[in-house]
Design an enzyme around this catalytic site. Structure first.
Site, PDB file in Angstrom:
ATOM      1  N   TYR A   1      21.437 -34.998  15.136  1.00 53.72           N
ATOM      2  CA  TYR A   1      21.587 -34.378  16.463  1.00 53.72           C
ATOM      3  C   TYR A   1      20.228 -34.329  17.155  1.00 53.72           C
ATOM      4  CZ  TYR A   1      22.619 -30.527  19.787  1.00 53.72           C
ATOM      5  OH  TYR A   1      22.773 -29.731  20.900  1.00 53.72           O
TER       6      TYR A   1
ATOM      7  N   LYS B 291      18.783 -35.810  20.839  1.00 57.17           N
ATOM      8  CA  LYS B 291      18.244 -34.922  21.869  1.00 57.17           C
ATOM      9  C   LYS B 291      16.775 -35.264  22.158  1.00 57.17           C
ATOM     10  CE  LYS B 291      21.885 -32.341  22.784  1.00 57.17           C
ATOM     11  NZ  LYS B 291      22.558 -32.451  24.097  1.00 57.17           N
TER      12      LYS B 291
END
Ligand SMILES: NC(=O)c1ccc[n+]([C@@H]2O[C@H](COP(=O)([O-])OP(=O)(O)OC[C@H]3O[C@@H](n4cnc5c(N)ncnc54)[C@H](OP(=O)(O)O)[C@@H]3O)[C@@H](O)[C@H]2O)c1
Length: 256
Positions: A161, A165
């Site tokens: 993740y 990002k």
């Protein structure tokens, strides 16, 4: 699908991508309360319709909805061109969609890691490329993008993740630099822990957690005036400063 509501010309035109996200919904409610004109893009038609009805009641001056599937990047240019033409430009755009992948599943399967990367990074770069060109030509407005402090430093617990990002945060940094010349602001929004459906499986509570409404207040204030990274709640700026600066030997032994 388009639904018009009491037209006005002076209210700000706000485009929200991933509008049914809990954080985006809280932001949309604040703009509706200001009498803004809202163009909402999201994947689930029923949830989108319910949100549109709610925002009309809350004061949205005009409203339209369009179906948006982040994974269908081939459709993004035409979709965004349609929204832009329909509203003759926007004053504010917010990109909010995302997924929180299971880190263990992503470690076991490159396909799982890449599937989440596609939504969290590739699809965001896809819509931002279209929006950047349109805002640059318009020479005004603000683009807000919800990234995450998870992108500030790769950590064992969520680096898949976090990597997506990080790509978004870095992309936005370059976009901000480029669009500064055109008078367009780019706000990279970095929320800490927020109590939303995305974090439903995580243990909640404690001072680091925020409600979507608190984060939305910060986001709307940022979209009004700021140009740069926006940590919300404010203390994440200092937490992540420490996390980024932690010397490698200490970082490797930590359970962050
Ligand atoms: N909650 C946190 O602690 C936290 C912290 C930092 C950053 N963020 C970021 O904040 C943003 C908003 O998340 P949230 O917390 O508000 O969670 P949320 O309520 O679960 O919202 C996520 C949204 O992304 C949409 N989405 C996912 N995959 C999609 C796809 N393929 N096409 C179109 N839409 C898709 C979901 O739509 P469906 O309903 O159709 O699935 C949902 O509306 C995300 O970018 C997230 O990474 C959240």
């Amino acid at each position: 699908m388009t639904t018009a509501h009491r037209p006005t010309t002076s209210a700000p035109r706000v485009l929200i991508i991933g509008a049914t996200s809990a954080i985006a919904t809280a932001v949309a409610r604040r703009y509706a309360g200001r009498g803004a004109r809202l163009c909402l893009l999201a994947r689930q038609p029923l949830a989108l319709q319910a949100l549109a009805d709610d925002l009309r009641v809350r004061g949205a001056a005009e409203l339209s909805t369009l179906h948006f599937d982040a994974s269908d990047t081939a459709a993004h240019p035409a979709l965004l061109a349609q929204a832009w033409a329909q509203w003759q430009g926007f004053d504010v755009a917010l990109v909010a969609h995302g997924v929180l992948p299971d880190q263990a599943a992503c470690q076991a399967s490159a396909a799982a890691a890449l599937a989440s990367f596609d939504i969290n990074a590739r699809s965001v770069i896809s819509v931002l490329t279209e929006l950047a060109n349109a805002f640059e030509a318009q020479r005004s407005g603000v683009i807000g993008v919800i990234s995450s402090p998870a992108g500030d430093r790769g950590r064992a617990s969520n680096y898949v993740y976090g990597a997506a990002k990080a790509a978004v945060t870095n992309f936005c940094s370059g976009l901000r630099h480029r669009l500064y010349q055109s008078g367009v602001r780019v706000l990279t929004i970095l929320p800490g822990f927020v109590d939303t459906p995305m974090t439903a499986a995580l243990p909640k509570g404690g001072p680091l957690w925020a409600q979507p409404e608190q984060v939305a207040d910060d986001i709307v204030r940022g979209l009004d005036h700021a140009n740069g990274p926006l940590y919300t709640r404010w203390f994440w700026r200092w937490i992540m400063l420490i996390v980024r600066q932690l010397p490698q030997p200490l970082f490797l032994r930590s359970k962050l």
